[in-house]
Write a protein that holds these residues in place. Structure first.
Motif, mmCIF file in Angstrom:
data_model
loop_
_atom_site.group_PDB
_atom_site.id
_atom_site.type_symbol
_atom_site.label_atom_id
_atom_site.label_comp_id
_atom_site.label_asym_id
_atom_site.label_seq_id
_atom_site.Cartn_x
_atom_site.Cartn_y
_atom_site.Cartn_z
ATOM 1 N N SER A 239 55.501 105.148 94.622
ATOM 2 C CA SER A 239 54.627 105.254 93.458
ATOM 3 C C SER A 239 54.949 106.452 92.585
ATOM 4 C CB SER A 239 53.166 105.329 93.906
ATOM 5 O OG SER A 239 52.922 106.520 94.618
ATOM 6 N N TYR A 240 55.910 107.282 93.005
ATOM 7 C CA TYR A 240 56.226 108.500 92.282
ATOM 8 C C TYR A 240 57.432 108.328 91.363
ATOM 9 C CZ TYR A 240 53.014 111.343 95.024
ATOM 10 O OH TYR A 240 51.888 111.882 95.587
ATOM 11 N N VAL A 241 57.368 109.008 90.248
ATOM 12 C CA VAL A 241 58.555 109.229 89.427
ATOM 13 C C VAL A 241 59.384 110.303 90.138
ATOM 14 C CG1 VAL A 241 59.420 110.106 87.240
ATOM 15 C CG2 VAL A 241 57.376 108.644 87.282
ATOM 16 N N MET A 242 60.675 110.051 90.239
ATOM 17 C CA MET A 242 61.576 111.003 90.878
ATOM 18 C C MET A 242 62.529 111.558 89.832
ATOM 19 S SD MET A 242 60.521 111.055 93.935
ATOM 20 C CE MET A 242 61.823 112.095 94.608
ATOM 21 N N ALA A 243 62.751 112.848 89.891
ATOM 22 C CA ALA A 243 63.585 113.508 88.891
ATOM 23 C C ALA A 243 64.592 114.439 89.555
ATOM 24 C CB ALA A 243 62.709 114.299 87.927
ATOM 25 N N TRP A 244 65.638 114.711 88.807
ATOM 26 C CA TRP A 244 66.621 115.722 89.193
ATOM 27 C C TRP A 244 66.634 116.796 88.114
ATOM 28 C CZ3 TRP A 244 68.986 116.110 93.802
ATOM 29 C CH2 TRP A 244 69.057 114.970 94.604
ATOM 30 N N PHE A 245 66.596 118.035 88.547
ATOM 31 C CA PHE A 245 66.736 119.188 87.670
ATOM 32 C C PHE A 245 67.931 119.999 88.157
ATOM 33 C CE2 PHE A 245 62.831 119.363 85.131
ATOM 34 C CZ PHE A 245 62.051 118.410 85.776
ATOM 35 N N TYR B 63 67.968 120.298 91.996
ATOM 36 C CA TYR B 63 66.695 120.092 92.669
ATOM 37 C C TYR B 63 66.173 118.687 92.398
ATOM 38 C CZ TYR B 63 66.543 125.219 92.731
ATOM 39 O OH TYR B 63 66.826 126.556 92.922
ATOM 40 N N CYS B 64 65.583 118.081 93.408
ATOM 41 C CA CYS B 64 64.845 116.855 93.159
ATOM 42 C C CYS B 64 63.352 117.195 93.091
ATOM 43 C CB CYS B 64 65.110 115.798 94.220
ATOM 44 S SG CYS B 64 64.760 116.282 95.910
ATOM 45 N N ALA B 65 62.632 116.380 92.371
ATOM 46 C CA ALA B 65 61.208 116.620 92.167
ATOM 47 C C ALA B 65 60.484 115.288 92.061
ATOM 48 C CB ALA B 65 60.987 117.440 90.902
#
Length: 120
Positions: A30-36, A94-96
């Protein structure tokens, strides 16, 4: 949600790496996953994100055409495929995770980061 990033390393210019981010906890899908990423002496910048169903992805202009974000909800994992790497891609990645997508770094959960170094 706990996040564990892996897959970083040292690679030559033009090479490829695939980063993985394994999530534990409930409701990963259910989460949006991002990379920074954050390079030495610079601020953290968004590389891209992917929504829960993989129907909406965003990648920053500076990596468009070279980096791809994907996820496997059955494995609770999100990936960052990085091709045609350049020295300026050197950074800690980083993943978030967050309930909604954001272009800022205002994400609720963060992994520990994995170092990517691209040699010239």
């Amino acid at each position: 949600v706990q996040l564990q990033a892996s897959g970083g390393g040292l690679v030559q210019t033009g090479g490829s790496l695939r980063l993985s981010c394994a999530a534990s906890g409930r409701s990963f899908s259910s989460y949006v996953m991002a990379w920074f990423r954050q390079a030495p002496g610079k601020g953290r910048e968004l590389v891209g994100y992917i929504n829960w169903s993989s129907t909406n992805t965003y990648v920053a202009e500076f990596v468009k055409g070279r980096f791809t974000i994907s996820r496997d909800n059955a494995k609770n994992t999100v990936y960052l495929q990085m091709n045609s790497l350049k020295p300026e891609d050197t950074a800690v990645y980083y993943c978030a995770a967050n309930r909604v997508s954001r272009l800022s770094d205002n994400y609720d959960y963060w992994g520990q980061g994995t170092q990517v170094t691209v040699s010239s």
